[in-house]
Design an enzyme around this catalytic site. Sequence first.
Site, PDB file in Angstrom:
ATOM      1  N   MET A  14      -0.072  32.655 -23.619  1.00 61.27           N
ATOM      2  CA  MET A  14       1.091  32.365 -24.456  1.00 61.27           C
ATOM      3  C   MET A  14       0.748  31.334 -25.527  1.00 61.27           C
ATOM      4  SD  MET A  14       4.059  33.239 -25.162  1.00 61.27           S
ATOM      5  CE  MET A  14       5.158  33.931 -23.922  1.00 61.27           C
ATOM      6  N   LYS A  24      10.126   2.845   6.307  1.00 66.58           N
ATOM      7  CA  LYS A  24       9.527   2.968   7.634  1.00 66.58           C
ATOM      8  C   LYS A  24      10.348   2.249   8.710  1.00 66.58           C
ATOM      9  CE  LYS A  24       4.941   2.525   9.666  1.00 66.58           C
ATOM     10  NZ  LYS A  24       3.560   2.093   9.439  1.00 66.58           N
ATOM     11  N   PHE A  58       0.836  -1.196   0.000  1.00 67.03           N
ATOM     12  CA  PHE A  58       0.000   0.000   0.000  1.00 67.03           C
ATOM     13  C   PHE A  58       0.877   1.256   0.000  1.00 67.03           C
ATOM     14  CE2 PHE A  58      -2.406   3.304   2.396  1.00 67.03           C
ATOM     15  CZ  PHE A  58      -3.332   3.566   1.395  1.00 67.03           C
ATOM     16  N   GLN A  59       0.583   2.163  -0.907  1.00 66.76           N
ATOM     17  CA  GLN A  59       1.326   3.422  -1.062  1.00 66.76           C
ATOM     18  C   GLN A  59       2.811   3.205  -1.318  1.00 66.76           C
ATOM     19  OE1 GLN A  59       0.109   6.186   2.082  1.00 66.76           O
ATOM     20  NE2 GLN A  59      -1.541   6.842   0.728  1.00 66.76           N
TER      21      GLN A  59
HETATM   22  C1  LIG Z   1       2.313  22.649 -16.251  1.00 70.62           C
HETATM   23  C2  LIG Z   1       2.286  23.262 -17.601  1.00 70.62           C
HETATM   24  N1  LIG Z   1       1.320  22.897 -18.496  1.00 70.62           N
HETATM   25  C3  LIG Z   1       1.290  23.476 -19.716  1.00 70.62           C
HETATM   26  C4  LIG Z   1       2.200  24.422 -20.086  1.00 70.62           C
HETATM   27  C5  LIG Z   1       2.144  25.067 -21.483  1.00 70.62           C
HETATM   28  N2  LIG Z   1       1.892  26.513 -21.357  1.00 70.62           N
HETATM   29  C6  LIG Z   1       2.866  27.430 -21.427  1.00 70.62           C
HETATM   30  S1  LIG Z   1       2.332  28.980 -21.194  1.00 70.62           S
HETATM   31  C7  LIG Z   1       0.735  28.464 -21.027  1.00 70.62           C
HETATM   32  C8  LIG Z   1      -0.372  29.429 -20.777  1.00 70.62           C
HETATM   33  C9  LIG Z   1      -0.215  30.108 -19.472  1.00 70.62           C
HETATM   34  O1  LIG Z   1      -1.389  30.837 -19.214  1.00 70.62           O
HETATM   35  P1  LIG Z   1      -1.428  31.920 -18.080  1.00 70.62           P
HETATM   36  O2  LIG Z   1      -0.849  31.379 -16.821  1.00 70.62           O
HETATM   37  O3  LIG Z   1      -2.795  32.454 -17.993  1.00 70.62           O
HETATM   38  O4  LIG Z   1      -0.404  33.008 -18.592  1.00 70.62           O
HETATM   39  P2  LIG Z   1      -0.543  34.045 -19.819  1.00 70.62           P
HETATM   40  O5  LIG Z   1       0.264  33.477 -20.925  1.00 70.62           O
HETATM   41  O6  LIG Z   1      -1.991  34.178 -20.147  1.00 70.62           O
HETATM   42  O7  LIG Z   1       0.061  35.292 -19.279  1.00 70.62           O
HETATM   43  C10 LIG Z   1       0.661  27.077 -21.169  1.00 70.62           C
HETATM   44  C11 LIG Z   1      -0.583  26.291 -21.121  1.00 70.62           C
HETATM   45  C12 LIG Z   1       3.188  24.748 -19.133  1.00 70.62           C
HETATM   46  N3  LIG Z   1       4.154  25.643 -19.388  1.00 70.62           N
HETATM   47  N4  LIG Z   1       3.192  24.183 -17.909  1.00 70.62           N
END
Ligand SMILES: Cc1ncc(C[n+]2csc(CCOP(=O)(O)OP(=O)(O)O)c2C)c(N)n1
Lengths: 577, 187
Positions: free
Chosen positions: A478, A161, A111-112
């Site tokens: 982005m 443990k 478990f775990q």
């Molecule tokens: C954990 C994770 N999942 C997906 C991505 C891909 N990704 C890069 S930037 C982004 C959008 C980020 O959105 P937000 O935090 O609203 O920032 P904004 O670009 O709108 O300023 C994503 C999905 C990532 N960098 N990290």
Amino acid sequence: MRLTGSEIFMKSLQAEGVHTVFGHPGGAILHGYDVMLDFPLRHILCRHEQVAIHAVEGYYKASGKTGTAIVTSGPGATNTVTGLTDALMDSMAIVVFTGQVPTAVMGCDAFQEADVVGTTRTCTKHNFLALKTEDLPRIVKEAYYIARSGRPGPVLVDLPKDIIMGRAEFKGYPEEVSIRGYNPSVNGHPGQIRKAAELIASAQRPVIYGGGGIIHADASAEFTELVNITQIPTTLTLMGLGGLDTSHPLWLGMLGMHGTYAANMCMVNTDLMIAIGPRFDDRVTGKLSEFGKNAKIIHVDIDPTSIRKNVHVDVPIVGDVKRVLIQLNAELRKIKRDWRSDLEEWYGQIAEWQRAHPLRYHQTAEGAIKPQYAIEELFRVTEEHDPIVSTGVGQHQMWAAQYYRSHNPRRWITSGGLGTMGFGFPAALGAQAAFPDKLVIDIDGDGSFQMTMQDLITCAQYDLPVKIFIMNNRYLGMVRQWQELFYGRRYSQVDLEVQPDFVKLAEACGCVGLRAERSGDVKPIIEKAISTPGPVVVDVVCEREENCFPMIPAGSAIKDIIDHGEPIPEKLFQGWR
Amino acid sequence: MTDPKHYRKHTLSLLVENHQGVLAKIASLIAAKGYNIDSLSVAETLDESISRMTMSVRGDEWVMEQVVKQFHRIIDVIKVVDLTDEPHVNREMIFIRVNAEPANRAEILRITEIFRGRIVDVTPMTYTLEITGESGKIEAVLELLQPFGVQEIVRSGTLAIARGSKTITKRDETKLRLASRKQAVAE
Ligand SMILES: Cc1ncc(C[n+]2csc(CCOP(=O)(O)OP(=O)(O)O)c2C)c(N)n1
Ligand SMILES: [Mg+2]
């Protein structure tokens, strides 16, 4: 003195000078948490182990002190994997202790149970599985030593443990470490240093390009000295920000994918790159076959594997950045050269780029808020506090790098190598735990914040007064920008119109919530947030489709930089068009 | 990029901590970086807390520089020496089970003798040979036996030792480490 493994563990932490740990308990590590009650250790109970690890990263980055986390086996341990990978990429000195099922049932799908040493093999600098209670002091000592020395990185110690519940003679915490396979080099090779100095003395269009190594080595004073002696224009990577004061006259701004036009053009036109502690990430080099084509390259780094990994290097120098800079500066001071007048032409060219292509945005009076404006205003209002600033990942992160012009090292905390959304807020929490009286700001994205926001309650519980500014564009901005520019504006799964009311969320978690909706609100709301005690969440409702420029499209050469919204070359379109 | 088949074969000698998990660390590094490993042999040294791994790797100069550096980066790796351009002796051992029809037996025995091998097992239809030598010799004998019908082979992988009185075990460990670091810096 015969003690339990948990007592030995706690005594070892104490001897190591650990006062604050972040973590989350569970079955396999229960005994450790029980013994913890008898030790003067501050434990911050994060609501998710990923948060605990990012908090520890923030704690390390802000203070320079190795951070510590304790979690349980199985899901507790696997929840640390993102944070460990982030810490490995960005060279963060952290030590993570994981509970583990008893050795007798390891490998039996208990478990775990998770194969934590196996799972984390490639996302730690080193990991240990403790198999004897009496080994604990040595393992703890080595773990901290390995984490902070050489190129810093995450170290994990798996604690079954029966090992922490068993007893052994405690002969004290070891004073010295000797690991025969690990001797990080420190001084640079004098011959190489001389060669570097000669190249620097004869370069016509040199540029200094500093990376995260400057911060990790606490070498910003020596780095600034290098700039001052040679009068060479200087840029920094995202991870190097803070290595040179942004008000320095030779500061070019950040380089890389969203760096300034001038910094990037210097990289294209230079005849000598003096690279101090960067790792030539693809976000900086762009298309490798075009990078540094006409330049000689000097590369200083503590990590031999970073050198010549991606690019050709003429003068590699392996060593601690601080020590190498001291050696190099001494060598350069001997050189008789009128640095400034020799570089006059180069300065002129750079000034031209800066004049024609500055960072810019247009904020209308009383209009929708431009995120760049909100961040620049935040900088103007809080600059005098010299705050610690963390970020999420996305457009807001790049705008923060461009417009929050920190003056000092260890004030800028961001996820560079892994680009981990959800990093910013926990990192701020950890930094605040290291510096309870300092202003700590998280510049976050609405998407990023939603990944780890459950820990607002942790800030309230431990009175960690972080100020969170969400640049709320109701988009995964982005990604939306890439879809707009490179996929013919076909928006796929980036709309975050449906989202929590961040003001109410803050209030529900015992924090203060504020909102700014028009540009005129920005300054007063920032002032209010900063003067409000305790943790504050500010929902900065921004213009939705603002794009982040300049931009070097992924895989393009630096010279193909898009300065500000000019049409994208047809060849960069992907997808159906 | 040049065809990996034309890369030179390098012989690396690694000294590593002899405890649980070390081989896995080496193996996952090889897998993660996609290195081309031809053979690997592992055993204890005179000092039972240290194991030696002898590895044949193919790669151009740049790849080899990376391989050596990456192995150095593993904390449990005490030392890495590329023996390829150093004077050294290397050997491989092979067991070959080959069809041995009565008409062919004399020829197989002759080949075994020429290559200073031994017959270690015999059945009515097969011989099992043991041959030791440099990889080239092993390849040659295999080629000669191929026409008779080779049923199975087991190879040890290359073992190598530097010539002369120089040792790469513990005693002059620091000296060598310094030398290899100097080399790394000079490169
Ligand atoms: C954990 C994770 N999942 C997906 C991505 C891909 N990704 C890069 S930037 C982004 C959008 C980020 O959105 P937000 O935090 O609203 O920032 P904004 O670009 O709108 O300023 C994503 C999905 C990532 N960098 N990290
Ligand atoms: Mg957003």
